[in-house]
Motif scaffolding. Structure first.
Motif, PDB file in Angstrom:
ATOM      1  N   TYR A   8     -14.090  -9.065   6.605  1.00 25.46           N
ATOM      2  CA  TYR A   8     -13.945  -7.992   7.604  1.00 25.46           C
ATOM      3  C   TYR A   8     -12.846  -8.308   8.608  1.00 25.46           C
ATOM      4  CZ  TYR A   8     -17.934  -5.004   6.410  1.00 25.46           C
ATOM      5  OH  TYR A   8     -18.780  -4.117   5.785  1.00 25.46           O
ATOM      6  N   LEU A   9     -12.588  -9.598   8.832  1.00 26.75           N
ATOM      7  CA  LEU A   9     -11.575  -9.975   9.817  1.00 26.75           C
ATOM      8  C   LEU A   9     -10.163  -9.677   9.319  1.00 26.75           C
ATOM      9  CD1 LEU A   9     -13.103 -13.374  11.023  1.00 26.75           C
ATOM     10  CD2 LEU A   9     -13.454 -11.069  11.946  1.00 26.75           C
ATOM     11  N   LYS A  10     -10.040  -9.437   8.001  1.00 24.29           N
ATOM     12  CA  LYS A  10      -8.711  -9.122   7.458  1.00 24.29           C
ATOM     13  C   LYS A  10      -8.343  -7.655   7.712  1.00 24.29           C
ATOM     14  CE  LYS A  10      -9.624 -11.869   3.337  1.00 24.29           C
ATOM     15  NZ  LYS A  10     -10.107 -11.638   1.961  1.00 24.29           N
ATOM     16  N   LEU A  11      -9.365  -6.846   7.998  1.00 20.93           N
ATOM     17  CA  LEU A  11      -9.122  -5.409   8.125  1.00 20.93           C
ATOM     18  C   LEU A  11      -8.239  -5.104   9.318  1.00 20.93           C
ATOM     19  CD1 LEU A  11     -12.756  -4.187   7.494  1.00 20.93           C
ATOM     20  CD2 LEU A  11     -10.790  -3.613   6.058  1.00 20.93           C
ATOM     21  N   GLN A  12      -7.499  -4.026   9.228  1.00 28.11           N
ATOM     22  CA  GLN A  12      -6.723  -3.570  10.368  1.00 28.11           C
ATOM     23  C   GLN A  12      -7.686  -3.116  11.452  1.00 28.11           C
ATOM     24  OE1 GLN A  12      -3.322  -4.233  10.431  1.00 28.11           O
ATOM     25  NE2 GLN A  12      -4.481  -5.394   8.934  1.00 28.11           N
ATOM     26  N   ASN A 139     -12.508  -2.452  -0.604  1.00 24.04           N
ATOM     27  CA  ASN A 139     -12.209  -3.622  -1.441  1.00 24.04           C
ATOM     28  C   ASN A 139     -11.842  -4.832  -0.594  1.00 24.04           C
ATOM     29  OD1 ASN A 139     -12.432  -3.179  -4.437  1.00 24.04           O
ATOM     30  ND2 ASN A 139     -11.342  -1.319  -3.832  1.00 24.04           N
ATOM     31  N   VAL A 140     -11.241  -4.572   0.574  1.00 28.29           N
ATOM     32  CA  VAL A 140     -10.973  -5.681   1.509  1.00 28.29           C
ATOM     33  C   VAL A 140     -12.316  -6.255   1.977  1.00 28.29           C
ATOM     34  CG1 VAL A 140      -9.957  -6.330   3.731  1.00 28.29           C
ATOM     35  CG2 VAL A 140      -8.790  -4.648   2.283  1.00 28.29           C
ATOM     36  N   MET A 141     -13.222  -5.376   2.382  1.00 26.66           N
ATOM     37  CA  MET A 141     -14.547  -5.813   2.854  1.00 26.66           C
ATOM     38  C   MET A 141     -15.275  -6.632   1.797  1.00 26.66           C
ATOM     39  SD  MET A 141     -15.859  -2.273   4.520  1.00 26.66           S
ATOM     40  CE  MET A 141     -15.228  -1.621   6.052  1.00 26.66           C
ATOM     41  N   ALA A 142     -15.068  -6.236   0.527  1.00 27.43           N
ATOM     42  CA  ALA A 142     -15.772  -6.915  -0.566  1.00 27.43           C
ATOM     43  C   ALA A 142     -15.085  -8.224  -0.954  1.00 27.43           C
ATOM     44  CB  ALA A 142     -15.837  -5.983  -1.776  1.00 27.43           C
ATOM     45  N   GLY A 143     -13.936  -8.503  -0.356  1.00 28.63           N
ATOM     46  CA  GLY A 143     -13.278  -9.789  -0.614  1.00 28.63           C
ATOM     47  C   GLY A 143     -12.384  -9.804  -1.839  1.00 28.63           C
ATOM     48  N   ARG A 144     -11.920  -8.618  -2.260  1.00 29.24           N
ATOM     49  CA  ARG A 144     -11.046  -8.597  -3.448  1.00 29.24           C
ATOM     50  C   ARG A 144      -9.561  -8.661  -3.098  1.00 29.24           C
ATOM     51  NH1 ARG A 144     -14.634  -4.786  -4.950  1.00 29.24           N
ATOM     52  NH2 ARG A 144     -16.256  -5.644  -6.279  1.00 29.24           N
ATOM     53  N   SER A 147      -4.847 -11.760   2.527  1.00 33.76           N
ATOM     54  CA  SER A 147      -4.624 -11.268   3.890  1.00 33.76           C
ATOM     55  C   SER A 147      -3.616 -10.126   3.914  1.00 33.76           C
ATOM     56  CB  SER A 147      -4.104 -12.365   4.826  1.00 33.76           C
ATOM     57  OG  SER A 147      -4.242 -13.598   4.263  1.00 33.76           O
ATOM     58  N   TYR A 148      -3.522  -9.532   5.104  1.00 32.94           N
ATOM     59  CA  TYR A 148      -2.632  -8.397   5.340  1.00 32.94           C
ATOM     60  C   TYR A 148      -1.294  -8.936   5.807  1.00 32.94           C
ATOM     61  CZ  TYR A 148      -1.407  -3.739   7.148  1.00 32.94           C
ATOM     62  OH  TYR A 148      -0.825  -2.521   7.384  1.00 32.94           O
ATOM     63  N   LYS A 149      -0.235  -8.644   5.040  1.00 29.94           N
ATOM     64  CA  LYS A 149       1.099  -9.140   5.413  1.00 29.94           C
ATOM     65  C   LYS A 149       2.106  -8.034   5.181  1.00 29.94           C
ATOM     66  CE  LYS A 149       0.789 -14.103   4.825  1.00 29.94           C
ATOM     67  NZ  LYS A 149       0.353 -14.819   3.643  1.00 29.94           N
ATOM     68  N   ASP A 150       2.946  -7.799   6.169  1.00 32.26           N
ATOM     69  CA  ASP A 150       4.011  -6.779   6.063  1.00 32.26           C
ATOM     70  C   ASP A 150       3.464  -5.435   5.577  1.00 32.26           C
ATOM     71  OD1 ASP A 150       5.815  -8.781   6.757  1.00 32.26           O
ATOM     72  OD2 ASP A 150       6.092  -9.363   4.638  1.00 32.26           O
ATOM     73  N   GLY A 151       2.339  -5.048   6.137  1.00 33.00           N
ATOM     74  CA  GLY A 151       1.809  -3.710   5.833  1.00 33.00           C
ATOM     75  C   GLY A 151       1.065  -3.606   4.512  1.00 33.00           C
TER      76      GLY A 151
END
Ligand code: MLT
Length: 407
Positions: A8-12, A139-144, A147-151
């Motif tokens: 969840y911490l990866k989410l915008q 899918n981000v929440m599920a860990g697939r 990290s978020y880089k350059d949009g």
């Protein structure tokens, strides 16, 4: 110690439409005298069709009487609605879908967000850019993803939808397992032809992949050559799940009813490469985590298939399509290039500048809310989405204000 799901911490920071709502609320607080016109989130403004209202009332009356009261219904939906769906939405168009392949739910957002639970963590996912953010975020929440880089999130195969490919992405160059497609598209309003969709179906069959097809906007299709369902394409039943909704066709955004089709032969594979059917898995998930849509709401949804309901649903879509035509006309006048709005309630406009900057300019100078294209992905930067979900008077007023703001 209780620990969190760190994915969840990866989410915008926040969900796109919550972010926009916050900016609009801040603007409105500073400028209470300005009547803001909302052409942002695709939320309907017209009341439910009369046929739905009378079915709704009747069903509520049934709930008031011992002899017709109903408690828990079938998790998959009542037979009356599932049969109406199979007959009118599929069989009438030559698509061989049975009532027992349909799962009634409270929204396509929930279903498109939840379906990923059926697939392994290693699933390689292809997601169009721009895209309805739910497919990606869940899918981000599920860990697939990484990290978020350059949009963009690492680990996702992005399918660029651009002016050059007419906003219909090409087949991926690298191997993928799960493909999200949405047509008529949110956010671009673009459509896919039967031949293009056939390419995707063949790709999925050849590569053992699966397509998640979001058809929430099919009611806006006016070009009769376009597919309304992926099951109009031969061979799709094994390789595609389809999502539909009553939100945009019958104004159920606040009433909540939708459905997902998981054909009996639709398949994925286990880690040994053995074929596994998805229908029993989704059925298991649905029965475990969902208790069905309320009886009156399902009766209201069923009424969209009555003779008068069909006419009223068509009229509702025409009402919003006329607004979309107004938007197209004004954007052409202002010399913007754009797509959508002909078989879709969304017009996707190349603003020729940063899309959040354009959003802020329209809000501050015209009091009009749109959706910045960048919120749907990197390829959306430079674009804004204008939604036709408002009254013709407000859309006309918004177009006049935009013309003045840009002059
Ligand atoms: C949108 O504006 O993209 C849609 O209203 C979002 C949704 O249907 O959840």
């Amino acid at each position: 110690m209780i620990t969190i799901n760190e994915h969840y911490l990866k989410l915008q920071a926040s969900y796109l439409f919550s972010d926009i709502a916050r900016r609009v609320a801040a603007f409105q607080e500073k400028n209470p005298q300005i009547e803001v016109i909302k052409l942002g989130i695709g939320d309907v403004t017209k009341p439910l069709p009369a046929a739905c209202i009378s079915a709704f009332h009747k069903a509520i009356d049934e709930m008031a009487v011992d002899s017709s009261f109903r408690g828990y219904g079938p998790e998959q939906g009542y037979a009356f609605l599932r049969e109406a769906i199979a007959t009118h939405d599929f069989q009438a168009r030559g698509a061989d879908i049975g009532a027992d392949e349909i799962f009634v739910s409270d929204g396509a957002k929930c279903d498109t967000g939840n379906i990923q639970e059926l697939f392994s963590q290693q699933t390689r996912i292809a997601i169009p850019d721009p895209v309805y953010p739910v497919y990606l975020d869940t899918n981000v929440m599920a860990g697939r993803t990484g990290s978020y880089k350059d949009g963009r999130y690492e680990g996702i195969v992005y399918l660029d939808s651009t002016w050059e490919n007419n906003f219909v992405p090409s087949l991926p160059e690298q191997k993928v397992d799960l493909i999200y497609l949405c047509f008529p598209n949110n956010p671009t309003g673009s459509t896919i032809t039967k031949a293009e969709l056939q390419n995707w179906v063949e790709y999925a069959r050849e590569t053992n992949a699966l397509i998640l097809f979001d058809a929430a906007y099919e009611v806006f299709i006016r070009d009769e050559s376009l597919p309304r369902s992926i099951y109009e394409i031969p061979g799709a039943k094994e390789v595609a799940i389809e999502f539909r909704s009553y939100s945009k066709n019958a104004g159920f955004t606040g009433t909540r009813c939708a459905y997902t089709v998981v054909p009996k032969e639709c398949r994925a594979y286990d880690s040994m490469g053995t074929k596994q059917l998805l229908h029993p898995l989704w059925n298991r998930r649905h029965c475990t985590k969902f208790n069905g849509v309320s009886y009156p709401v399902q009766r209201a949804a069923e009424a969209t298939y009555s003779a008068e309901g069909k006419v009223q649903v068509r009229e509702l879509a025409d009402y919003y399509l006329k607004n979309a035509a107004l938007v197209r006309q004004e954007m052409a006048h202002l010399n913007f290039r754009f797509v959508g709005g002909e078989n879709s309630p969304y017009v996707w406009i190349d603003g020729g500048r940063d899309s959040w900057e354009f959003f802020d300019m329209l809000l501050n100078k015209a009091g009009v809310v749109c959706t910045p294209g960048a919120g749907f992905g990197r390829c959306g930067n430079g674009y804004i989405r204008i939604s036709a979900f408002n009254s013709p008077e407000n859309v006309q007023k918004a177009m006049t204000r935009i013309r003045e703001a840009l002059s």
